[in-house]
Design an enzyme around this catalytic site. Structure first.
Site, PDB file in Angstrom:
ATOM      1  N   SER A 388      -6.589 -10.321   7.351  1.00 28.30           N
ATOM      2  CA  SER A 388      -4.914 -10.111   6.889  1.00 28.30           C
ATOM      3  C   SER A 388      -4.649 -10.501   8.271  1.00 28.30           C
ATOM      4  O   SER A 388      -4.581 -11.832   8.227  1.00 28.30           O
ATOM      5  CB  SER A 388      -4.770  -8.356   7.061  1.00 28.30           C
ATOM      6  OG  SER A 388      -3.089  -8.443   6.976  1.00 28.30           O
ATOM      7  N   LYS A 413      -7.701 -11.834   2.158  1.00 25.06           N
ATOM      8  CA  LYS A 413      -6.894 -10.708   1.824  1.00 25.06           C
ATOM      9  C   LYS A 413      -5.170 -11.538   2.635  1.00 25.06           C
ATOM     10  O   LYS A 413      -4.291 -11.384   3.838  1.00 25.06           O
ATOM     11  CB  LYS A 413      -6.654  -8.851   2.987  1.00 25.06           C
ATOM     12  CG  LYS A 413      -5.296  -8.285   2.359  1.00 25.06           C
ATOM     13  CD  LYS A 413      -5.390  -7.042   3.049  1.00 25.06           C
ATOM     14  CE  LYS A 413      -3.831  -6.336   2.876  1.00 25.06           C
ATOM     15  NZ  LYS A 413      -2.563  -6.760   2.987  1.00 25.06           N
TER      16      LYS A 413
END
Length: 526
Positions: A388, A413
């Site tokens: 992320s 992600k």
């Protein structure tokens, strides 16, 4: 009223009454109107209350009136039963609230090719027949599961509070950093946080945690044990530890020497978590600033800036930024951290939103002319658990030619979630966009590809160490971590790469090596 944690546009829901029906309109508003959602759910509650008075013992019913897409077309009416149990009906309201937010913000406008309106009706109907509120809440998760996106999820109020701990950078607990020893499975104390109840009571790094409030922690993972230790500020918890003064007796399986059992009564308090660990590292008369970031919390950039300043005072000629096992966090924190290493204006990532627009026209980055905290050479360490916001930062530093990325392909992600706090205190996480690196590389399900791997130089891997990267480091564990870094393959490879850059650039050594070697590890949060 829901509250939003990210900058994405919230849903709007209007609810005028008409002949006993509630109208739910997918409004395309120029500005967000979060109060409208509150009005709609409140009105639905008033409707249910009125119906309930006249239909005791019978199933109440309501309908959602949805406008059809073509201009002038008749709207579609979706009917569903209202639960007679008050608590279950509150769950239905939460479900409708969550559905509306997803309708307005979810990145996939086809909703995974589902009949999204019918999914709401089916979930509301199943919830109405539930025997308890807990059983009804299962329908919220089931409804969101139809979207096929594991990151769009609902969290109950209690779990949402746990989530906020990591992002706010504070918790109410005893201030004890713990991890499961990968070799023995024991729950070990890495270190007490400075000034915490655990430190004041005398708990030490290396203590084995045996039980909490008389309940054994054997077989529990780190998260479950941490939940047992947390609690309301001012409350107390009993912990029992085993303190081993020397290793197990060689040649005698199961026999141990110098084991002391201690029990502590700890009063929980507000404790500040520390996302940054930093220390100078020496190699061949050069000083490198090592900075580990364990998550992108609200004060990560502030703490990292202090770490960079201190390491420059300690004579750092180049930097190693360690993002291994960093699961991510707040996107704004990633932008702030990027601004410490790169001058602005600079692109940090590109967004592909729900409309599928051109990423080149939706660049997010450092918009204003700014100066980085340091322009010294740097290497970024990543692994398969860097995710992320870690991937955003690593990709930005690589694509802007600011740093070389070293290690493994990252998690992949490449989605951004907005966090909506719902009326009942629970929360909804919704994937609102996908992102790419500034150079246009996909991240989702692909990850950031490193420039090179880690050479086998140290004979030991930091991944297997008890003070794994990704876990905050307490004051008492600093020496242990520094010793592990001395045999970490990725750190040693980074030092070799930086040595070439430093010597090629002929960066002057600002301090004598002896002074830098004496500089203590820095824990950026007080």
């Amino acid at each position: 009223m829901f509250q939003r944690q990210t900058t994405c546009t919230p849903a709007a829901l209007s609810a005028p009454a008409r002949s006993g029906l509630r109208r739910v309109t997918r409004a395309a508003l120029p500005k967000p109107r979060p109060h409208a959602l509150h009005e709609a759910t409140t009105g639905l509650g008033q409707l249910a209350s009125g119906l309930g008075r006249g239909l005791l013992g019978a199933a109440a019913a309501a309908a959602l009136l949805l406008p059809a897409a073509p201009v002038g077309a008749e709207p579609t009416v979706l009917s569903f039963p209202i639960a007679r149990d008050k608590d279950v009906f509150e769950v239905q309201k939460t479900m409708a609230e969550a559905w509306t937010i997803v309708t307005e913000t979810f990145v996939d406008s086809s909703f995974n090719n589902t009949a999204w309106d019918e999914e709401l009706v089916g979930a509301l109907t199943q919830a109405a027949d539930a025997r308890s509120a807990d059983e009804a809440r299962e329908q919220i998760t089931a409804m969101l599961g139809k979207l096929g996106d594991p990151f769009t999820r609902w969290l109950p109020q209690k779990d949402y509070k746990e989530f906020r701990i990591g992002n706010d950078g504070q918790l109410q607990g005893v201030g004890m950093l713990i991890a499961s020893d990968p070799a023995s499975g024991r729950m070990m104390v890495l270190a007490p946080i400075q000034g915490s109840p655990a430190e004041q009571a005398g708990i030490q790094p290396g203590d084995e945690l045996l039980n909490v409030d008389g309940s054994s922690v054997s077989g529990l993972d780190t998260d479950r044990v941490a939940q047992k230790l947390r609690g309301e500020e001012g409350s107390s918890v009993w912990v029992k530890v085993a303190r081993r003064h020397q290793e197990e007796i060689p040649g005698v399986p199961g026999a141990q020497a110098g084991v002391e059992y201690k029990q502590f009564r700890l009063r929980r308090a507000s404790v500040e978590l520390n996302p940054v660990f930093a220390t100078p590292l020496m190699m061949d008369d050069h000083v490198y600033g090592y900075v580990r970031l364990v998550n992108f919390s609200g004060h990560a950039a502030h703490d990292m800036q202090r770490a960079i300043w201190q390491l420059k005072r300690d004579g750092a000629e180049a930097f190693i930024l360690d993002l291994r096992n960093n699961p991510g966090g707040l996107v704004n924190a990633a932008l702030d951290v990027a601004g410490l290493w790169m001058d602005g204006p600079t692109p940090v990532f590109s967004v592909v939103d729900r409309e599928g627009g051109d990423p080149s026209l939706q660049v997010v980055g450092l918009a204003e002319p700014t100066h980085a905290t340091t322009d010294l050479p740097m290497v970024v360490l990543v692994n398969r658990n860097s995710a992320s916001a870690s991937e955003i930062l690593a990709g930005a530093l690589r694509d802007n030619h600011r740093a070389e990325v070293l290690g493994e392909s990252t998690y992949g992600k490449g989605k951004i979630q907005s966090v909506f706090e719902l009326s009942d205190g629970s929360a909804l996480f919704v994937t609102v966009a996908k992102y790419q690196t500034p150079g246009g590389s996909e991240i989702d399900q692909v990850g950031v590809q490193p420039d090179r791997g880690c050479a086998p130089l140290g004979g030991a891997a930091g991944m297997g160490a008890i003070s794994m990267t990704g876990i905050p480091v307490g004051v008492g564990a600093s020496e242990m971590v520094v010793n592990e870094l001395a045999t970490d393959d990725c750190v040693l490879t980074a030092e070799q790469l930086l040595q070439k850059q430093v010597e090629a650039a002929q960066v002057p050594h600002p301090l004598v090596a002896a002074a830098a070697a004496r500089a203590p590890p820095l824990l950026a949060s007080n």
